[in-house]
Design an enzyme around this catalytic site. Structure first.
Site, PDB file in Angstrom:
ATOM      1  N   CYS A  88       0.519  -1.149   0.332  1.00 14.71           N
ATOM      2  CA  CYS A  88      -0.288  -0.148  -0.281  1.00 14.71           C
ATOM      3  C   CYS A  88       0.617   1.151  -0.304  1.00 14.71           C
ATOM      4  O   CYS A  88       0.927   1.664   0.995  1.00 14.71           O
ATOM      5  CB  CYS A  88      -0.913   0.507   1.139  1.00 14.71           C
ATOM      6  SG  CYS A  88      -2.336   1.224   1.056  1.00 14.71           S
ATOM      7  N   GLY A 117       5.901  -8.134   8.712  1.00 19.15           N
ATOM      8  CA  GLY A 117       7.704  -8.164   8.956  1.00 19.15           C
ATOM      9  C   GLY A 117       8.355  -6.354   9.666  1.00 19.15           C
ATOM     10  O   GLY A 117       7.165  -5.921   9.961  1.00 19.15           O
ATOM     11  N   SER A 163       7.572 -13.055   9.109  1.00 15.82           N
ATOM     12  CA  SER A 163       8.045 -13.629   9.344  1.00 15.82           C
ATOM     13  C   SER A 163       9.294 -14.759   8.716  1.00 15.82           C
ATOM     14  O   SER A 163       9.372 -15.532  10.062  1.00 15.82           O
ATOM     15  CB  SER A 163       9.471 -12.234   8.877  1.00 15.82           C
ATOM     16  OG  SER A 163      10.604 -12.799   8.576  1.00 15.82           O
ATOM     17  N   ASP A 165      11.812 -15.740   7.480  1.00 19.89           N
ATOM     18  CA  ASP A 165      13.354 -15.039   7.105  1.00 19.89           C
ATOM     19  C   ASP A 165      14.315 -14.858   9.141  1.00 19.89           C
ATOM     20  O   ASP A 165      14.922 -15.068   9.090  1.00 19.89           O
ATOM     21  CB  ASP A 165      14.164 -13.926   7.013  1.00 19.89           C
ATOM     22  CG  ASP A 165      13.601 -13.571   4.883  1.00 19.89           C
ATOM     23  OD1 ASP A 165      13.646 -14.862   4.261  1.00 19.89           O
ATOM     24  OD2 ASP A 165      13.769 -12.815   4.880  1.00 19.89           O
ATOM     25  N   ARG A 200      26.649 -36.697  -7.071  1.00 19.81           N
ATOM     26  CA  ARG A 200      26.562 -35.011  -7.876  1.00 19.81           C
ATOM     27  C   ARG A 200      26.722 -34.403  -5.775  1.00 19.81           C
ATOM     28  O   ARG A 200      26.776 -34.249  -5.380  1.00 19.81           O
ATOM     29  CB  ARG A 200      25.359 -34.908  -7.983  1.00 19.81           C
ATOM     30  CG  ARG A 200      24.906 -35.533  -9.559  1.00 19.81           C
ATOM     31  CD  ARG A 200      23.999 -35.037 -10.249  1.00 19.81           C
ATOM     32  NE  ARG A 200      23.717 -35.637 -11.494  1.00 19.81           N
ATOM     33  CZ  ARG A 200      21.962 -36.001 -11.461  1.00 19.81           C
ATOM     34  NH1 ARG A 200      21.444 -36.060 -11.497  1.00 19.81           N
ATOM     35  NH2 ARG A 200      22.654 -36.937 -13.027  1.00 19.81           N
ATOM     36  N   ARG A 300       7.600 -20.291   1.163  1.00 16.75           N
ATOM     37  CA  ARG A 300       6.217 -19.268   1.777  1.00 16.75           C
ATOM     38  C   ARG A 300       5.174 -20.582   2.549  1.00 16.75           C
ATOM     39  O   ARG A 300       4.365 -19.908   2.951  1.00 16.75           O
ATOM     40  CB  ARG A 300       6.267 -18.292   1.047  1.00 16.75           C
ATOM     41  CG  ARG A 300       6.714 -17.370   1.091  1.00 16.75           C
ATOM     42  CD  ARG A 300       5.777 -16.362   0.390  1.00 16.75           C
ATOM     43  NE  ARG A 300       7.152 -14.616   0.230  1.00 16.75           N
ATOM     44  CZ  ARG A 300       7.173 -14.390   1.175  1.00 16.75           C
ATOM     45  NH1 ARG A 300       7.290 -14.488   3.028  1.00 16.75           N
ATOM     46  NH2 ARG A 300       8.142 -12.994   1.365  1.00 16.75           N
ATOM     47  N   ARG A 575     -19.398 -34.212  12.621  1.00 20.74           N
ATOM     48  CA  ARG A 575     -18.571 -35.495  12.811  1.00 20.74           C
ATOM     49  C   ARG A 575     -17.527 -35.176  14.157  1.00 20.74           C
ATOM     50  O   ARG A 575     -16.918 -33.739  13.601  1.00 20.74           O
ATOM     51  CB  ARG A 575     -17.891 -36.596  12.272  1.00 20.74           C
ATOM     52  CG  ARG A 575     -16.936 -37.674  12.902  1.00 20.74           C
ATOM     53  CD  ARG A 575     -16.167 -38.309  11.323  1.00 20.74           C
ATOM     54  NE  ARG A 575     -18.094 -39.153  10.490  1.00 20.74           N
ATOM     55  CZ  ARG A 575     -17.926 -39.626   9.504  1.00 20.74           C
ATOM     56  NH1 ARG A 575     -16.402 -40.206   9.340  1.00 20.74           N
ATOM     57  NH2 ARG A 575     -18.635 -41.031   8.854  1.00 20.74           N
TER      58      ARG A 575
END
EC number: 2.7.1.11
Length: 773
Positions: A88, A117, A163, A165, A200, A300, A575
């Site tokens: 926003c 955040g 957040s 992170d 690998r 996320r 139920r």
């Protein structure tokens, strides 16, 4: 009730509190909204949801809606944010904030709980600082009257950090970070099998622009060979250093290579380090077939993990308490989690410290950046360094400080036992100690120590333990048997194999075993060695700690099971599922699972079950289904600890509910049993296992070179490592045994989580008992 210094919003009206989610979505945000709404209603306030974050606050109208108890049913298990979030730009301008203030006054609100955040929280506090001026402007421009604004002189803001992170300072965990870490670990574990099959290397990019928490914890959880995080960039010749570590691991027999790169990774000169760059290096310099995997927004997504559901719920409840406690002078708080404790911290201070990290990185002051992260972050980073790279000559202790350390698992298997053992082995070898695996617990040690060609007592190599980070169960075997079965043989084996320190991983049996060995010192010199227990049991019933390795894995397995049951219950409507949980004589698992799934009722051994209780809950069910009128499809869950009652089994309770339903509603029972031990350990159990194991080994090595008498005289030579409130501590066994242990019921005398049962009941709307039992 509102604080007496805070005026009522409008005469005769209830206090109105708004909740919104802002910034990037994170798993657990919906749980926070549910807790805020229900706690507000429980406290006699009215709850409003602000849709689409600050955008909804600016636009007003139908974007700000009053919500009731039932409107947030089923929110706990949903990922993302059901009330939406949006960028926003308008709110960033004063005119946008003016519109937002007008909308709040019009709706009769003077308190906001914001889950987002650091950017969202900074915006919120700026809004609060400007509030008096915005209100005055609304009066001056004739948009509102003086009478309209008078009850709303002060705006209350409370922050919750959502957040993935985990980038906010002053808190160990933000809502969503452990769910995101779980996605990363699932991906790395999946890639792992391919990497091993083809020998690998995989370079995996994870989120984290200024914060390396996800990359670091993924490295610790999966035993990655190398990690790149923004707070602590690698040395100037990192290309050679990385290839050297990886080649060394390959030479020792390792078939796979995993490198984890945070998206904000850079070198000492702030030049970005990209996964493609790392890939090219591994192909050219290390000669490895290398692939890149970028996980992106997968990190996320999905349903929230058990910890995020619990964290969001407890923080949402605390947010409403903070709103009602606030005075005009109270600085805006942000609700944080330190170790195992919910605390309030000044919002502006937390945000300022968070921004300092980015500044320190920008200024190339990496020591400061690490310092600004909490102590836990630093500890994990050090633990990662010690337990991952093989052969670090600078860590080697002098010969006379090196020990032979026995590692044994006691009790039922628990997720994280292997991660702890792998970390202990790697730490021992890095420091010059010899780790000795005591296979299959004390019965294995007593009966098979001298078996040929392979006895139960075996030196353990780096390569053998290296792949255990993500394995469930117990790779060295575990057993409930106790040393008292044959103390003399145990003492002889300790002496024969020169065991100079003991690292015990397990539950209440492990606690009992160390108690027996400690008391056996009187008769056997071989037990005069330092011993540490790392509590590991799904029941979380070991005295001396509030957290046992394996309990988080159990909770995640249990919510997967209950979510499936709830879905089945919702599909067939009306139920009730009555589900039995493990946990022995401790109701911890049932209670925390109840908090995480929004159970209608939880039955524990601490409270028992009686007829009046069942009667009251069945009446409540009738009431809930009667009010439902067929609109709501959410199923109901009741959790029953396996030892809550000798009389009322889950089947009997389910039958009683079905009988009382008289066709209006029905019930089923479920017994997940050993499913609760989980398969792959959760990331939280893995990382904490590593951290606690390293601390435990450091404690054991502090006794190196001491005489048997010195060790025997020191109460800290037999300890339990544990989390207590906001600290990780070692507690002397003798004291814990005598003062904190309910031996008969195999649990601590004071169980820290008992007060959480009140929150489970409160948020489910379960009626209180009016009579005493």
């Amino acid at each position: 009730m509102a604080n007496p210094q805070t005026p009522e919003p409008l005469p005769g009206k209830k206090r109105r509190i708004g909740v919104m989610t802002s910034g990037g979505d994170s798993p657990g945000m919906n749980g926070a909204v549910r807790a805020v709404v229900r706690m507000a209603i429980h406290k006699g306030c009215e709850a409003y949801c602000i849709y689409e974050g600050y955008d909804g606050l600016v636009k007003g109208g139908d974007m700000i809606k009053a919500v009731g108890w039932e409107d947030v049913r089923g929110f706990l298990s949903e990922g993302g944010t059901l009330i939406g979030t949006a960028r926003c730009m308008e709110f960033m301008q004063r005119n946008g904030r003016l519109k937002a203030a007008k909308n709040m006054i019009t709706k009769g609100m003077d308190a906001l709980v914001i889950c987002g955040g650091d950017g969202s929280l900074t915006g919120a506090d700026k809004f609060r600082a400007e509030w008096p001026g915005l209100l005055q402007e609304l009066v001056d421009t004739k948009q509102l009257t003086q009478e309209q604004i008078t009850p709303f002189k002060h705006l209350n803001i409370v922050g919750l950090v959502g957040s993935i992170d985990n980038d906010l300072s002053m808190t160990d965990a933000t809502i969503g970070c452990y769910s995101s870490l779980a996605r990363i670990c699932e991906a790395v574990d999946s890639v792992d099998t391919t990497a091993t099959s083809h020998q690998r290397a995989f370079v995996i990019e994870v989120m984290g622009r200024h914060c390396g928490w996800l990359a670091l914890m993924a490295g610790v959880s999966t035993g990655a060979d190398f990690i790149f995080i923004p707070e602590s960039p690698p040395s100037e010749n990192w290309q050679d250093e990385m290839c050297s570590v990886i080649k060394k691991h390959r030479a020792m027999g390792k078939r796979k290579t995993i490198v984890i790169v945070a998206e904000g990774a850079h070198d000492q000169d702030l030049n970005p380090i990209k996964p493609s760059q790392v890939k090219d290096l591994l192909i050219k310099k290390a000669g490895l077939d290398t692939r890149v995997t970028t996980l992106g927004h997968v990190q996320r997504g999905g349903t929230p993990a058990a910890y995020d559901r619990m964290l969001a719920t407890l923080q949402g409840v605390e947010a409403i308490k903070a709103v009602l406690d606030a005075t005009p002078e109270t600085p805006s708080p942000v609700i944080c989690m330190i170790e195992n404790k919910i605390v309030r911290r000044p919002l502006l201070e937390a945000v300022a410290q968070t921004k300092e990290v980015a500044k320190a990185i920008e200024n190339k002051d990496f020591a400061r950046a690490m310092e600004l992260r909490d102590a836990e972050f630093h500890e994990y980073y050090r633990a990662y360094q010690i337990t991952t790279a093989a052969e670090q000559p600078e860590l080697m202790l002098p010969e006379d400080k090196r020990m032979r350390i026995g590692i044994i698992h006691v009790g039922a298997p628990a997720g994280g036992m292997n991660a702890a053992t792998r970390a202990a082995v790697a730490y021992c070898l890095a420091r010059g100690h010899q780790p000795v695996a005591l296979h299959n617990g004390f019965p294995g040690l007593i009966r098979h120590h001298s078996d040929k060609p392979l006895g139960a007592v075996r030196d353990i190599s780096w390569l053998e333990a290296e792949s255990w980070a993500s394995k469930g169960g117990s790779e060295i075997g575990t057993n409930r048997g106790l040393p008292s079965e044959d103390l003399e043989t145990v003492a002889n084996v300790f002496a024969q194999y020169n065991i100079q320190g003991l690292f015990v991983v397990g539950g209440f049996e492990a606690f009992t075993a160390v108690s027996e060995l400690r008391r056996g010192r009187e008769h056997y010199k071989a037990f005069k060695i330092p011993m540490v227990i790392l509590p590991a049991t799904i029941s979380n019933n070991v005295p001396g700690t509030e957290y046992s390795i394996g309990s988080d894995t159990c909770l995640n397995a249990l919510i997967t099971y209950t979510d499936a049951c709830r879905q089945s219950a919702s599909a067939s409507r009306r139920r009730v599922f009555v589900i039995e949980t493990q946990g022995g004589e401790s109701g911890y698992i049932a209670t925390i699972a109840g908090l995480s799934v929004g159970a209608l009722a939880v039955y524990t051994p601490e409270d028992g079950i009686n007829l009046k209780m069942l009667d009251r809950d069945i009446d409540h069910l009738r009431d809930v289904f009667f009010k439902d009128k067929g609109h709501n499809r959410a199923g109901k869950i009741i959790l029953v600890n396996e030892k809550a009652s000798k009389t009322y089994s889950v089947q009997i309770i389910a039958d009683m509910i079905a009988e009382a339903g008289k066709g209006k509603f029905e019930s089923r029972h479920g017994v997940p049993g050993h499913f609760q031990q989980g398969t792959t350990p959760s990331p939280m159990d893995r990382v904490r296992a590593v951290r606690f194991a390293v601390k435990s080994l450091q404690h054991l090595e502090s006794f190196a070179g001491k005489s048997k008498k010195e060790i025997d005289d020191d109460e800290m030579s037999a300890t339990v490592i544990g989390m207590r409130g906001a600290k990780v501590l070692f507690s002397p066994m003798e004291k814990v045994e005598k003062k904190e242990t309910d031996w008969k019921r195999r649990r601590p005398i004071d169980e820290f989580w008992m007060e959480l049962k009140v929150i489970v009941d409160m948020l489910s709307g379960r009626p209180k008992a009016t009579e005493t039992k």
